[in-house]
Design an enzyme around this catalytic site. Structure first.
Site, mmCIF file in Angstrom:
data_model
loop_
_atom_site.group_PDB
_atom_site.id
_atom_site.type_symbol
_atom_site.label_atom_id
_atom_site.label_comp_id
_atom_site.label_asym_id
_atom_site.label_seq_id
_atom_site.Cartn_x
_atom_site.Cartn_y
_atom_site.Cartn_z
ATOM 1 N N LEU A 18 1.009 -1.260 -0.038
ATOM 2 C CA LEU A 18 0.085 0.255 0.040
ATOM 3 C C LEU A 18 0.716 1.090 0.004
ATOM 4 C CD1 LEU A 18 -3.269 0.787 1.797
ATOM 5 C CD2 LEU A 18 -1.397 2.447 2.049
ATOM 6 N N GLY A 21 0.156 8.772 -1.423
ATOM 7 C CA GLY A 21 0.852 9.558 -2.621
ATOM 8 C C GLY A 21 1.233 9.028 -3.590
ATOM 9 N N GLY A 25 4.397 12.007 -8.988
ATOM 10 C CA GLY A 25 5.612 12.016 -8.430
ATOM 11 C C GLY A 25 6.250 10.873 -8.176
ATOM 12 N N ARG A 46 -5.888 11.666 -2.809
ATOM 13 C CA ARG A 46 -7.222 12.153 -2.797
ATOM 14 C C ARG A 46 -7.736 12.237 -4.047
ATOM 15 N NH1 ARG A 46 -5.046 17.633 -0.543
ATOM 16 N NH2 ARG A 46 -3.443 17.268 -2.284
ATOM 17 N N ASN A 47 -7.165 12.524 -5.309
ATOM 18 C CA ASN A 47 -7.811 12.858 -6.535
ATOM 19 C C ASN A 47 -8.081 11.595 -7.118
ATOM 20 O OD1 ASN A 47 -7.709 13.605 -9.550
ATOM 21 N ND2 ASN A 47 -7.984 15.548 -8.284
ATOM 22 N N ARG A 50 -6.585 11.467 -10.878
ATOM 23 C CA ARG A 50 -5.144 11.003 -10.898
ATOM 24 C C ARG A 50 -5.096 9.761 -10.714
ATOM 25 N NH1 ARG A 50 -4.155 16.809 -9.612
ATOM 26 N NH2 ARG A 50 -4.130 16.176 -7.245
ATOM 27 N N ASP A 76 -7.599 11.239 2.216
ATOM 28 C CA ASP A 76 -6.941 12.567 2.429
ATOM 29 C C ASP A 76 -6.247 12.156 3.920
ATOM 30 O OD1 ASP A 76 -7.511 16.182 3.110
ATOM 31 O OD2 ASP A 76 -6.061 15.072 3.593
ATOM 32 N N TYR A 179 8.062 23.506 6.828
ATOM 33 C CA TYR A 179 8.213 21.869 6.019
ATOM 34 C C TYR A 179 9.004 21.000 6.699
ATOM 35 C CZ TYR A 179 9.904 18.415 2.809
ATOM 36 O OH TYR A 179 10.161 17.333 1.898
ATOM 37 N N LYS A 183 9.182 16.744 8.424
ATOM 38 C CA LYS A 183 10.143 15.498 7.862
ATOM 39 C C LYS A 183 11.053 15.084 8.965
ATOM 40 C CE LYS A 183 8.432 15.231 3.792
ATOM 41 N NZ LYS A 183 7.432 13.997 3.525
ATOM 42 N N SER A 217 9.018 16.989 -9.730
ATOM 43 C CA SER A 217 7.574 16.415 -9.782
ATOM 44 C C SER A 217 6.668 17.422 -9.646
ATOM 45 C CB SER A 217 7.478 15.689 -8.272
ATOM 46 O OG SER A 217 7.783 16.596 -7.304
HETATM 47 N N1 LIG Z 1 9.659 17.091 -4.655
HETATM 48 C C1 LIG Z 1 10.872 17.180 -3.745
HETATM 49 O O1 LIG Z 1 11.738 18.062 -4.196
HETATM 50 C C2 LIG Z 1 10.884 16.342 -2.492
HETATM 51 C C3 LIG Z 1 9.841 15.698 -2.130
HETATM 52 N N2 LIG Z 1 10.134 14.891 -0.785
HETATM 53 C C4 LIG Z 1 8.868 14.287 -0.397
HETATM 54 O O2 LIG Z 1 8.722 12.901 -1.311
HETATM 55 C C5 LIG Z 1 7.419 12.798 -1.357
HETATM 56 C C6 LIG Z 1 6.988 12.765 -2.590
HETATM 57 O O3 LIG Z 1 7.220 13.997 -3.414
HETATM 58 P P1 LIG Z 1 6.719 14.296 -4.583
HETATM 59 O O4 LIG Z 1 7.056 13.315 -5.480
HETATM 60 O O5 LIG Z 1 7.413 15.871 -4.901
HETATM 61 O O6 LIG Z 1 5.391 14.498 -4.384
HETATM 62 P P2 LIG Z 1 3.971 15.205 -5.340
HETATM 63 O O7 LIG Z 1 3.568 16.625 -4.742
HETATM 64 O O8 LIG Z 1 4.413 15.318 -6.676
HETATM 65 O O9 LIG Z 1 2.721 14.322 -5.197
HETATM 66 C C7 LIG Z 1 2.266 14.238 -3.830
HETATM 67 C C8 LIG Z 1 1.478 13.045 -3.829
HETATM 68 O O10 LIG Z 1 0.908 12.878 -2.456
HETATM 69 C C9 LIG Z 1 -0.586 13.024 -2.627
HETATM 70 N N3 LIG Z 1 -0.942 13.835 -1.451
HETATM 71 C C10 LIG Z 1 -0.809 15.102 -1.094
HETATM 72 N N4 LIG Z 1 -1.507 15.604 -0.135
HETATM 73 C C11 LIG Z 1 -2.201 14.551 0.262
HETATM 74 C C12 LIG Z 1 -3.124 14.275 1.266
HETATM 75 N N5 LIG Z 1 -3.465 15.348 2.098
HETATM 76 N N6 LIG Z 1 -3.784 12.915 1.409
HETATM 77 C C13 LIG Z 1 -3.556 11.967 0.453
HETATM 78 N N7 LIG Z 1 -2.434 12.159 -0.530
HETATM 79 C C14 LIG Z 1 -1.752 13.389 -0.702
HETATM 80 C C15 LIG Z 1 -0.826 13.826 -3.980
HETATM 81 O O11 LIG Z 1 -2.166 13.176 -4.435
HETATM 82 P P3 LIG Z 1 -3.555 14.005 -4.396
HETATM 83 O O12 LIG Z 1 -3.164 15.310 -4.367
HETATM 84 O O13 LIG Z 1 -4.532 13.445 -5.445
HETATM 85 O O14 LIG Z 1 -3.777 13.503 -2.723
HETATM 86 C C16 LIG Z 1 0.260 12.700 -4.785
HETATM 87 O O15 LIG Z 1 -0.283 11.600 -4.997
HETATM 88 C C17 LIG Z 1 6.808 13.738 -0.251
HETATM 89 O O16 LIG Z 1 6.631 13.271 0.888
HETATM 90 C C18 LIG Z 1 7.682 15.131 -0.306
HETATM 91 O O17 LIG Z 1 7.391 15.537 0.838
HETATM 92 C C19 LIG Z 1 11.239 14.885 -0.299
HETATM 93 C C20 LIG Z 1 12.342 15.525 -0.832
HETATM 94 C C21 LIG Z 1 12.108 16.383 -2.106
HETATM 95 C C1 LIG Z 2 27.092 17.089 3.051
HETATM 96 C C2 LIG Z 2 27.536 18.207 2.142
HETATM 97 C C3 LIG Z 2 26.063 19.176 1.987
HETATM 98 C C4 LIG Z 2 26.455 20.304 0.973
HETATM 99 C C5 LIG Z 2 25.284 21.542 0.905
HETATM 100 C C6 LIG Z 2 23.971 20.777 0.049
HETATM 101 C C7 LIG Z 2 23.017 22.061 -0.053
HETATM 102 C C8 LIG Z 2 21.642 21.587 0.001
HETATM 103 C C9 LIG Z 2 21.155 20.986 -1.232
HETATM 104 C C10 LIG Z 2 19.628 20.228 -0.860
HETATM 105 C C11 LIG Z 2 18.495 20.674 -1.475
HETATM 106 C C12 LIG Z 2 17.534 19.691 -1.204
HETATM 107 C C13 LIG Z 2 16.339 19.870 0.131
HETATM 108 C C14 LIG Z 2 15.299 18.942 -0.176
HETATM 109 C C15 LIG Z 2 14.265 19.735 -0.684
HETATM 110 C C16 LIG Z 2 12.658 19.334 -0.348
HETATM 111 O O1 LIG Z 2 12.653 18.231 0.702
HETATM 112 C C17 LIG Z 2 11.606 19.860 -0.986
HETATM 113 N N1 LIG Z 2 11.946 20.121 -2.404
HETATM 114 C C18 LIG Z 2 10.174 19.112 -0.614
HETATM 115 O O2 LIG Z 2 9.577 19.124 -1.496
#
Ligand SMILES: NC(=O)C1=CN([C@@H]2O[C@H](COP(=O)(O)OP(=O)(O)OC[C@H]3O[C@@H](n4cnc5c(N)ncnc54)[C@H](OP(=O)(O)O)[C@@H]3O)[C@@H](O)[C@H]2O)C=CC1
Ligand SMILES: CCCCCCCCCCCCCCCC(=O)[C@@H](N)CO
Length: 324
Positions: A18, A21, A25, A46-47, A50, A76, A179, A183, A217
């Site tokens: 299961l 999300g 993405g 949720r959606n 999609r 949700d 944020y 996490k 994403s």
């Molecule tokens: N993008 C990034 O740069 C980074 C992302 N992450 C983490 O990785 C994971 C995936 O990120 P990413 O690929 O960007 O995700 P996206 O934002 O592209 O997609 C998010 C997914 O989660 C679902 N979602 C969002 N809110 C809810 C809710 N309230 N209830 C149920 N489902 C929900 C969305 O579907 P729907 O809207 O239909 O509910 C969708 O399927 C996340 O936890 C994110 O925080 C970590 C590091 C970097």
């Molecule tokens: C060990 C040496 C370190 C060197 C410095 C690196 C600089 C930081 C780069 C990290 C950027 C990515 C953060 C995650 C973003 C995120 O979680 C959101 N986009 C959520 O969606």
């Protein structure tokens, strides 16, 4: 691919996974890749539109279309008590059989400076979705998995509970205050559960935390709408990866039996640099690199903090206005 010396610690063929999300993405890519490895997959988000689209893509990737089963549940994860319904419906769909893996990927990010008027509302929303959305799922599924059962197997196969955090929980980044705590809380929950689960040796559950860096994403596009300039500047040091690449590297880390799973070299360094009392993937290597990182961070943090200070000097101190 796996042989005598490289056991697959995360077998999914014929198992039921299961994924929250899973409609976009990283979660969608994980669902597709686990389907290609033979898993039965339940998509949660949720959606419905999609979810329907994602389900078609997941089905098309199935290794054995005639035997693998796929479905979706709309929920949700920020709503209290969503998880009990999702778990009950998932198990009913699975013929009463327990799920083998729950991977919490649903998440969002609203980067803002913490003095921004909207920062507290964003903090509550991020905590509701990112932390409580995963904690509720963990609570509900563990109350299923940990029910004592007369398992005949001498070494029952472990279940897998997987959280999706971020490297932002391993390294401070200005602009992510609404944020990052959500996490970081996942890491605290995982470490505590990893210890507490030693109470239940007969029903083994392995906890994992995946720490992606930037994923190209729909979520990244959304968060970039509010991202402060200083955050954009700090993130230039990162190499954004596609959801497919992040999913593939995350699954590979799980198959290696890793506890904290990273999806980039920088992320791997940050993991070692932040280990503290958390579980290691390799006690010797992780500890040696942790020592190196404790010295490297003197220079890295000097540079990052210097970038933020320089940003303030060149772009002006952010205007903070007292609430009217
Ligand atoms: N993008 C990034 O740069 C980074 C992302 N992450 C983490 O990785 C994971 C995936 O990120 P990413 O690929 O960007 O995700 P996206 O934002 O592209 O997609 C998010 C997914 O989660 C679902 N979602 C969002 N809110 C809810 C809710 N309230 N209830 C149920 N489902 C929900 C969305 O579907 P729907 O809207 O239909 O509910 C969708 O399927 C996340 O936890 C994110 O925080 C970590 C590091 C970097
Ligand atoms: C060990 C040496 C370190 C060197 C410095 C690196 C600089 C930081 C780069 C990290 C950027 C990515 C953060 C995650 C973003 C995120 O979680 C959101 N986009 C959520 O969606």
């Amino acid at each position: 691919m796996f042989g005598l010396f490289s056991k697959n610690h995360f077998p999914v063929e014929g198992r039921t996974v299961l994924i929250t999300g899973a409609s976009e993405g990283m979660g969608r890519s994980v669902a597709v890749q686990l389907a290609a490895k033979g898993a039965h997959v339940i998509l949660v988000s949720r959606n419905v539109g999609r979810l329907e689209e994602a389900l078609l893509e997941v089905k098309a990737a199935a290794a054995s279309p005639s035997t693998q089963r796929f479905t979706y549940l709309s929920a949700d994860v920020s709503e209290p008590d969503f998880a009990a319904r999702v778990v009950a419906e998932a198990i009913a769909w699975n013929g009463g059989r327990p799920l083998d893996t729950v991977w919490c990927i649903a998440g969002m990010s609203t980067p803002l400076l913490f003095t921004d008027p909207g920062a507290m509302a964003a903090s509550h929303r991020n905590m509701s979705v990112n932390y409580f959305g995963a904690a509720e799922m963990a609570h509900a599924i563990l109350r299923e998995w940990l029910v004592p059962s007369p398992s005949t197997a001498k070494w029952p196969e472990p279940k897998h509970l997987i959280f999706t955090s971020s490297v932002a929980a391993l390294l401070p980044l200005a602009g992510y205050a609404p944020y990052t705590p959500s996490k970081s809380a996942l890491r605290g929950l995982a470490d505590t559960l990893a210890m507490e689960l030693h109470l239940y040796p007969a029903t083994p559950v392995q906890v994992h935390v995946v720490f992606p860096a930037t994923i190209i994403s729909p979520g990244l596009a959304r968060e970039n709408e509010t991202k402060p300039g200083v955050t954009v500047e700090l993130e230039k040091a990162d190499t954004p990866e596609t959801p497919e690449t992040v999913a593939r590297r995350a699954v590979a880390g799980l198959e290696r039996g890793e506890y904290f799973v990273t999806t980039s070299f920088l992320g791997w360094l940050m993991r070692c640099g932040a280990l503290g009392s958390s579980g290691r993937n390799s006690w010797v290597l992780d500890t040696l690199v942790a020592w190196v990182m404790s010295v490297a961070y003197f220079f890295v943090m000097w540079d990052l903090n210097g970038q933020v200070a320089k940003w303030g000097r060149t772009h002006g101190t952010p205007g903070v206005k007292r609430a009217a």
